[in-house]
Design an enzyme around this catalytic site. Sequence first.
Site, PDB file in Angstrom:
ATOM      1  CD  GLU A  36      -3.067   5.380   6.736  1.00 23.83           C
ATOM      2  OE1 GLU A  36      -3.067   5.378   5.492  1.00 23.83           O
ATOM      3  OE2 GLU A  36      -2.117   4.924   7.414  1.00 23.83           O
ATOM      4  CG  ASN A  56      -1.822   1.185   1.311  1.00 24.39           C
ATOM      5  OD1 ASN A  56      -1.845   2.008   0.384  1.00 24.39           O
ATOM      6  ND2 ASN A  56      -2.568   1.309   2.387  1.00 24.39           N
ATOM      7  CG  HIS A 102      -5.998   1.797   5.382  1.00 27.23           C
ATOM      8  ND1 HIS A 102      -5.566   2.699   6.328  1.00 27.23           N
ATOM      9  CD2 HIS A 102      -4.948   0.985   5.129  1.00 27.23           C
ATOM     10  CE1 HIS A 102      -4.298   2.441   6.621  1.00 27.23           C
ATOM     11  NE2 HIS A 102      -3.902   1.396   5.902  1.00 27.23           N
ATOM     12  N   GLY A 112       2.566   2.618  10.762  1.00 30.62           N
ATOM     13  CA  GLY A 112       3.489   3.740  10.596  1.00 30.62           C
ATOM     14  C   GLY A 112       4.186   4.163  11.879  1.00 30.62           C
ATOM     15  CD  GLU A 123      -3.394  -2.330   7.305  1.00 33.00           C
ATOM     16  OE1 GLU A 123      -2.325  -2.562   6.748  1.00 33.00           O
ATOM     17  OE2 GLU A 123      -4.030  -1.281   7.136  1.00 33.00           O
ATOM     18  CE  LYS A 161      -0.359   3.165   4.688  1.00 32.29           C
ATOM     19  NZ  LYS A 161      -0.276   3.261   6.138  1.00 32.29           N
ATOM     20  CB  SER A 205       5.388  -1.292  12.014  1.00 30.27           C
ATOM     21  OG  SER A 205       4.968   0.040  12.198  1.00 30.27           O
TER      22      SER A 205
HETATM   23  P1  13P Z   1       3.026   0.640   7.643  1.00 28.91           P
HETATM   24  O1  13P Z   1       3.591  -0.655   7.110  1.00 28.91           O
HETATM   25  O2  13P Z   1       3.719   1.851   7.132  1.00 28.91           O
HETATM   26  O3  13P Z   1       2.897   0.593   9.138  1.00 28.91           O
HETATM   27  O4  13P Z   1       1.529   0.748   7.068  1.00 28.91           O
HETATM   28  C1  13P Z   1       0.691  -0.340   7.169  1.00 28.91           C
HETATM   29  C2  13P Z   1      -0.561  -0.045   6.422  1.00 28.91           C
HETATM   30  O5  13P Z   1      -1.318   0.822   6.801  1.00 28.91           O
HETATM   31  C3  13P Z   1      -0.798  -0.787   5.186  1.00 28.91           C
HETATM   32  O6  13P Z   1      -2.083  -0.558   4.698  1.00 28.91           O
END
Ligand code: 13P
Length: 254
Positions: A98, A9, A96, A174, A168, A11, A214
């Site tokens: 976010e 992803n 997600h 992150g 997740e 983003k 992560s």
């Molecule tokens: P990170 O691997 O940067 O923590 O992000 C995970 C994520 O949100 C994948 O959709």
Amino acid sequence: MRRKIIAANWKMNLNYNDAIYLSRQIFNNLNSIDTPNIIISPPYIYLSELVELFSKIDNIKLAAQNCSKSKKGAFTGEISSQMLASINVDYVILGHSERRLGFNETNIDIKNKIDLCLENKLKVIFCCGESLELREKGLHFKLIETQIKESLLHLSKNNLQNIIIAYEPIWAIGTGMTATKDQAQEMHKFIRDIIKSEYGQDTSEQVSIIYGGSCKPSNSRELFLQKDIDGGLIGGASLNADDFFDIIKSIKCI
Ligand code: 13P
């Protein structure tokens, strides 16, 4: 048998030149080797070009990071599931955290988006995950159960086969703070048990449940070794070709 999946992803990262450079690195490295199922999710505007590039490699598919909850019409700035299907995108990431947190997406919004995607023959990576606050209150299982119940459990057995579930935990995204292998395995088993009680053992054994938060070369192997973890949804580490390849290698040798 459950499919092993590594999904990237990206983003809202990488300008055009960097996105194409990274895609070519992935293409050149994975072209000639036997890979697990790889899904790349770039920003919308690169999808067409990357669908074309990766169409030459069977095991690499493209995903959008979102789609509209509406079918079509006067929704300035939105992208519909039908549009994504029309450029041969295979998957859409939905739910997600976010998007849930930053764009107020509810379980019902996500359910509606899933239905639109499936109507358009798109597969879905459905994300669920709890905040640290809820985990500390011991409410994480309840939250995940509600997210799954309200967005997924209306689906038929057949349609469920078009869903990958991504666990997740928000506190791990992150932050560099990964769920331990035991925390992740415990939640993945809990999710698989929900599927089992609703759709039966056989179906629950076919659904891929991947971990995100992560995930990086230093922890991917021990996570992927867990019985109910079928791969990863990788954010930050997927933006670096070497890290991404190392994560892929860590699932290949399991
Ligand atoms: P990170 O691997 O940067 O923590 O992000 C995970 C994520 O949100 C994948 O959709």
